[in-house]
Design an enzyme around this catalytic site. Structure first.
Site, PDB file in Angstrom:
ATOM      1  N   TYR A 142       5.320  -9.996   6.721  1.00  0.00           N
ATOM      2  CA  TYR A 142       5.545  -8.481   7.047  1.00  0.00           C
ATOM      3  C   TYR A 142       5.876  -8.337   8.570  1.00  0.00           C
ATOM      4  O   TYR A 142       5.623  -9.080   9.275  1.00  0.00           O
ATOM      5  CB  TYR A 142       4.277  -8.028   6.675  1.00  0.00           C
ATOM      6  CG  TYR A 142       3.677  -7.841   5.352  1.00  0.00           C
ATOM      7  CD1 TYR A 142       3.947  -6.709   4.674  1.00  0.00           C
ATOM      8  CD2 TYR A 142       3.545  -9.017   4.629  1.00  0.00           C
ATOM      9  CE1 TYR A 142       3.548  -6.446   3.261  1.00  0.00           C
ATOM     10  CE2 TYR A 142       2.987  -8.738   2.955  1.00  0.00           C
ATOM     11  CZ  TYR A 142       3.163  -7.648   2.627  1.00  0.00           C
ATOM     12  OH  TYR A 142       2.713  -7.479   1.382  1.00  0.00           O
ATOM     13  N   ASP A 172       0.595  -1.190  -0.073  1.00  0.00           N
ATOM     14  CA  ASP A 172      -0.084  -0.173  -0.039  1.00  0.00           C
ATOM     15  C   ASP A 172       0.957   1.070  -0.033  1.00  0.00           C
ATOM     16  O   ASP A 172       2.016   1.170   0.303  1.00  0.00           O
ATOM     17  CB  ASP A 172      -0.876   0.023   1.299  1.00  0.00           C
ATOM     18  CG  ASP A 172      -1.920  -1.007   1.480  1.00  0.00           C
ATOM     19  OD1 ASP A 172      -2.196  -1.653   0.243  1.00  0.00           O
ATOM     20  OD2 ASP A 172      -2.165  -1.637   2.593  1.00  0.00           O
TER      21      ASP A 172
END
EC number: 5.4.99.12
Length: 278
Positions: free
Chosen positions: A119, A61
């Site tokens: 992540y 993002d």
């Protein structure tokens, strides 16, 4: 043609994510926002003399960072001997860096061959000043119930329908994913910084949560982290997490955690497809 695999690190602060953004129809004065994919494609075009499509393993993002994004592109066989890491880095902006570049089998696909992704989300726990570029993190000064956050994380592991953690904007055949682990480690420690002769033990300045799964939905990691922060600040109990998952309703979960604390750490591939990362 030869297929080239890249491992890329970038600071996502000034980019509108990885993926090239389509300009909205009917807005002739709209400005194209910079993306990491576009920057890498522009660098490759400068070397090849023609446009080339770069395929990424994950669509990070806007504002999200990466230390191990994987991408591939096809290049003429005559260019396979080029030192692509050095050549691309000479054309890329300073906040994007190619860490590795290697020719791989033609069938390799950065996105579709990935079997696991990791992540990391970092939180800075003190008012003490640190240069923002030192590490990506979200700054928090209030107390956190770490034990409650760990308990909530345990409920999120396993195979579930994670629709409650997917933001709108992507149509998928299924929202079922398998989260292999959510672990927590201290990041920067007090002793990483100069201090006086006081040797009293001090709490970590930073905490990092690591998420590993077979794949993630749109903003899923940030939404999971948002719920962990809700739990850590007493907004909900760990025991509420199973009901939130079962509801499959994004409105019942916590707000999305800020992008600046999130980093794509690594993408994993099966050995038969591509050699394991060292």
């Amino acid at each position: 043609m030869a297929r080239l695999k890249l491992i890329i690190a970038y600071a996502g602060t000034r980019y509108a994510g990885w993926q090239i953004q389509c300009l909205p129809a009917g807005r002739p004065h709209a400005v194209q926002q910079p993306t990491v994919q576009q920057a890498v494609e522009d660098a490759a075009k400068a070397i090849l003399g023609s446009a080339v499509r770069v395929h990424g393993a994950g669509r990070t993002d806007s504002g999200v960072h990466a230390e191990g994004q994987v991408a591939h592109l096809d290049i003429p066989d005559a260019k396979a001997a080029v030192d692509w890491r050095r050549a691309l880095n000479a054309k890329l902006p300073e906040d994007i860096s190619v860490l590795q570049a290697a020719v791989v089998p033609d069938g390799f696909h950065a996105r579709f061959d990935a079997v696991k992704k990791r992540y990391t989300y970092r939180i800075w726990l003190t008012r003490a000043f640190v240069l923002p570029q030192r590490r990506p993190f979200v700054h928090m000064t209030g107390p956190l119930d770490i034990a409650a956050m760990d308990a909530a994380a345990a409920f999120m592991t396993g195979t579930h329908d994670f629709a409650s953690f997917q933001n709108a904007g992507t149509e998928l055949a299924t929202t079922v994913r398998t989260v292999y682990s959510i672990t927590r480690t201290p990041g920067l420690a007090p002793d990483d910084f100069p201090r006086s002769h006081d040797t009293t033990p001090r709490a970590p300045l930073e905490l990092a949560w690591h998420f590993e799964a077979d794949g993630f939905l749109k903003q899923m990691v940030r939404n999971m982290m948002g719920l962990l922060l809700w739990t850590g600040t007493g907004r909900c109990a760990p025991e509420d997490v199973p009901a939130i998952i079962a509801a499959r309703d994004r409105r019942l979960s916590a707000p999305t955690a800020p992008a600046c604390g999130l980093t794509m750490e690594r993408v994993f591939y099966p050995d038969e497809c591509c050699p394991p990362e060292s």
